[in-house]
Motif scaffolding. Sequence first.
Motif, PDB file in Angstrom:
ATOM      1  N   VAL A  29      40.639  38.006  41.003  1.00  0.00           N
ATOM      2  CA  VAL A  29      41.932  38.401  41.599  1.00  0.00           C
ATOM      3  C   VAL A  29      41.768  38.710  43.082  1.00  0.00           C
ATOM      4  O   VAL A  29      42.606  38.325  43.909  1.00  0.00           O
ATOM      5  CB  VAL A  29      42.502  39.619  40.850  1.00  0.00           C
ATOM      6  N   ALA A  30      40.666  39.367  43.456  1.00  0.00           N
ATOM      7  CA  ALA A  30      40.432  39.652  44.881  1.00  0.00           C
ATOM      8  C   ALA A  30      40.278  38.366  45.682  1.00  0.00           C
ATOM      9  O   ALA A  30      40.822  38.224  46.783  1.00  0.00           O
ATOM     10  CB  ALA A  30      39.173  40.523  45.029  1.00  0.00           C
ATOM     11  N   VAL A  57      45.321  33.621  49.429  1.00  0.00           N
ATOM     12  CA  VAL A  57      46.767  33.603  49.710  1.00  0.00           C
ATOM     13  C   VAL A  57      47.049  34.139  51.113  1.00  0.00           C
ATOM     14  O   VAL A  57      47.878  33.601  51.856  1.00  0.00           O
ATOM     15  CB  VAL A  57      47.507  34.442  48.646  1.00  0.00           C
ATOM     16  N   VAL A  58      46.349  35.213  51.514  1.00  0.00           N
ATOM     17  CA  VAL A  58      46.549  35.757  52.871  1.00  0.00           C
ATOM     18  C   VAL A  58      46.171  34.732  53.926  1.00  0.00           C
ATOM     19  O   VAL A  58      46.880  34.542  54.925  1.00  0.00           O
ATOM     20  CB  VAL A  58      45.709  37.050  53.035  1.00  0.00           C
ATOM     21  N   VAL A  59      45.043  34.023  53.724  1.00  0.00           N
ATOM     22  CA  VAL A  59      44.629  32.988  54.683  1.00  0.00           C
ATOM     23  C   VAL A  59      45.668  31.872  54.745  1.00  0.00           C
ATOM     24  O   VAL A  59      45.994  31.360  55.833  1.00  0.00           O
ATOM     25  CB  VAL A  59      43.239  32.444  54.284  1.00  0.00           C
ATOM     26  N   VAL A  87      36.149  42.454  32.468  1.00  0.00           N
ATOM     27  CA  VAL A  87      37.083  43.106  33.401  1.00  0.00           C
ATOM     28  C   VAL A  87      36.597  42.967  34.836  1.00  0.00           C
ATOM     29  O   VAL A  87      37.376  42.688  35.768  1.00  0.00           O
ATOM     30  CB  VAL A  87      37.247  44.584  33.038  1.00  0.00           C
ATOM     31  N   LEU A  88      35.295  43.133  35.069  1.00  0.00           N
ATOM     32  CA  LEU A  88      34.747  42.967  36.423  1.00  0.00           C
ATOM     33  C   LEU A  88      34.956  41.543  36.932  1.00  0.00           C
ATOM     34  O   LEU A  88      35.318  41.328  38.102  1.00  0.00           O
ATOM     35  CB  LEU A  88      33.258  43.322  36.426  1.00  0.00           C
ATOM     36  N   VAL A  89      34.723  40.557  36.074  1.00  0.00           N
ATOM     37  CA  VAL A  89      34.924  39.148  36.482  1.00  0.00           C
ATOM     38  C   VAL A  89      36.377  38.904  36.860  1.00  0.00           C
ATOM     39  O   VAL A  89      36.687  38.260  37.867  1.00  0.00           O
ATOM     40  CB  VAL A  89      34.481  38.210  35.355  1.00  0.00           C
ATOM     41  N   VAL A  90      37.303  39.447  36.078  1.00  0.00           N
ATOM     42  CA  VAL A  90      38.732  39.247  36.375  1.00  0.00           C
ATOM     43  C   VAL A  90      39.103  39.924  37.687  1.00  0.00           C
ATOM     44  O   VAL A  90      39.846  39.377  38.514  1.00  0.00           O
ATOM     45  CB  VAL A  90      39.579  39.807  35.222  1.00  0.00           C
TER      46      VAL A  90
END
Length: 248
Positions: free
Chosen positions: A172-173, A179-181, A165-168
């Motif tokens: 995602v972050a 995407v913002v860049v 879960v931490l890796v996912v």
Amino acid sequence: VVVVVVVVVVVVVVVVVVVVDVLVMVLVLVVVVDVVVLVVVNVLVEVVVVVLVLVVVVVVVVVVLVLVVVVVVEVVVLVVVVVVVVLVLVVVVVVEVVVVVVVADVVVVVLVVVVVLVEVVVIVVVVVVVVVVDVVVVLVVVDVVVLVVVVVVLVIVLVVVVVDVLVVVVEVAVLVVVVVVDVFVLVTVVVVVVVVLVDVVVVVVVVVVDVVVLVVVVVVLVLVVVVVEVVVCVVVVVLVLVVVIVVV
């Protein structure tokens, strides 16, 4: 004396006409050179600006393509990691279940053999009591061992799930930041293109206005020169006629 005066006047008029013609020709040449230089300089400046803008656009497109490739690679890596983690979890669970079952079977067999041997050795002394006690002890020990193994397996599975879960969440972050860049770079490209188009339109309008003004100035100067020459010619003709009349 009158003839000499007329001749002098004619000569002066001719000299003035010639000087005016020369000045007009020089002025026309200067205006033409000015127009040519202005047009050439504006064209060169616009060409340089367009080339720079094209270079910026190419660089931005390359950066966007690289970012897209990076995003695709990250998505593929994320999918592969998730699939591998799921497969590993499945394999671990299956192996753990098999190992637990086999160990339990071996422990049961060993315990049964031990119990049988103990029962055979001491069967003469206390058959009923020993058999009951041995069966109860074996069952309790097997239950405790199975419970401990199950708890350990559950703890390992929970740790693996938390790590996944931490890796996912980290992936995602990273994808959100990329995407913002990408959106910021695309907005910057659009703004640069709009500014360049506005600059080109303004420069074209300025060049057209300069050319029109210069053409109007040249036409007016030529008309003035023509009018002056016509007036001078009329004056000369009148003076000649006056001299002729006076002489006659």
